[in-house]
Design an enzyme around this catalytic site. Structure first.
Site, mmCIF file in Angstrom:
data_model
loop_
_atom_site.group_PDB
_atom_site.id
_atom_site.type_symbol
_atom_site.label_atom_id
_atom_site.label_comp_id
_atom_site.label_asym_id
_atom_site.label_seq_id
_atom_site.Cartn_x
_atom_site.Cartn_y
_atom_site.Cartn_z
ATOM 1 N N ASP A 209 55.683 92.141 59.226
ATOM 2 C CA ASP A 209 54.225 92.180 59.025
ATOM 3 C C ASP A 209 53.906 92.023 57.548
ATOM 4 O O ASP A 209 54.814 91.963 56.711
ATOM 5 C CB ASP A 209 53.674 93.515 59.537
ATOM 6 C CG ASP A 209 54.345 94.695 58.856
ATOM 7 O OD1 ASP A 209 53.934 95.043 57.738
ATOM 8 O OD2 ASP A 209 55.298 95.271 59.437
ATOM 9 N N ASP A 211 52.130 94.350 55.852
ATOM 10 C CA ASP A 211 51.579 95.652 55.488
ATOM 11 C C ASP A 211 50.073 95.588 55.781
ATOM 12 O O ASP A 211 49.700 95.184 56.878
ATOM 13 C CB ASP A 211 51.912 95.995 54.033
ATOM 14 C CG ASP A 211 51.932 97.493 53.781
ATOM 15 O OD1 ASP A 211 52.510 98.215 54.619
ATOM 16 O OD2 ASP A 211 51.404 97.934 52.764
#
Length: 291
Positions: A209, A211
């Site tokens: 991802d 974040d």
């Protein structure tokens, strides 16, 4: 020469290591408490492998509850000379996209609830963490990733946060502006303890991802991490299998000095060392304490 034994620590989504032959499991007792799970011994090709799921099978342990001292001590007792740590992480860089593997070479430790050393009262030691990963081990990981067609980037700084919550937006933006590359919750104090135990260490940081800093991506959540981890897990297993097939039979000296990290590291005079502390250090520091 010392026989090379490859240790693999599986992170989120990696609770076993398919492809092992001659498998056996053993629960290894340590002076530091219980490891995350039983060690799984086996082989890939001619290379002996010891696998440990960091969170335990079923993901029972949060990052803050992992007994990293017990894990590293147990792997040392099992004869492990080199550790490949598989770790899910978030990215602070637009070009470090989900699905990419980052072969990090530096760490920043922002944890605060974890025991980070085998040494302390009764036997004090200081090891160098200037270069925390083994360059030759990283070379082999990069070669394995290239051979398997696994997208990867060599080099980067891994910020280890305490967790278990994900970052706030302010934290994420701050870490990004400080120039860090990825963020995770498990590489520390694992890397420090491996160095103290004179085990060569490398982290394979698997991006899941962005974040929460990225304006075009939503905040990270468990569902998105798990979805990306399914694909990452398959690539990680292929990479580890290739690494093992090409691994040397004998331990290589580490240019970063991990194989002799305790040379001249113990400060406490022999006459002042606590026998109880020394007994706990029999595996991780036996080479220098028995000298």
């Amino acid at each position: 020469m010392t026989k090379a034994v490859l240790g693999v620590i599986g992170g989120s989504g990696i609770y076993d290591l398919p492809g092992l032959t001659d498998i056996r499991e053993e629960r290894v007792a340590t002076p530091w408490g219980e490891p995350s799970d039983a060690l799984r011994f086996g082989r890939i090709g001619a290379t002996p492998i010891v696998f440990l799921p960091r969170h335990g099978r079923g993901h029972r342990l949060s990052p803050s509850d992992i007994n990293a001292r017990a894990n590293i001590d147990a792997l040392k007792r099992a004869g492990v000379t080199d550790i490949v740590s598989l770790s899910a992480c978030g990215s602070f860089k637009p070009d470090l996209q989900p699905g990419l593997f980052v072969l990090v070479d530096q760490f920043v430790d922002r944890t605060h609830r974890r025991e980070s050393s085998f040494f302390g009262a009764g036997c004090v030691a200081h090891v160098s963490m200037a270069h925390p990963v083994g360059p030759r081990l990283v070379d082999r990981l990069a070669a394995a990733a290239e051979a398997e067609g696994v997208p990867h980037r060599r080099g980067g700084t891994y910020l280890c946060m305490e967790g278990p919550q994900f970052s706030s937006y302010a934290e994420s933006v701050t870490y990004r502006h400080l120039g860090y590359d990825v963020i995770g919750m498990t590489a520390m104090p694992e890397a420090k303890l491996a160095r103290e135990a004179e085990i060569t260490y490398a982290t394979l940081a698997m991006v899941t991802d962005f974040d929460c800093w990225h304006p075009e991506h939503g905040a990270v959540d468990v569902a998105s991490v798990i979805a990306t981890m399914h694909g990452n897990s398959e690539k990680a297993r292929r990479l580890v299998a290739r690494l093992a097939r090409d691994f040397p039979a004998e331990r290589e000296d580490c240019p970063a000095g991990s194989h002799r990290a305790l040379d001249n590291a113990i400060m406490t005079a022999p006459s002042a060392r606590d026998p109880a502390a020394l007994a706990r250090l029999d595996a991780v520091a036996g080479r220098v304490l028995r000298a």
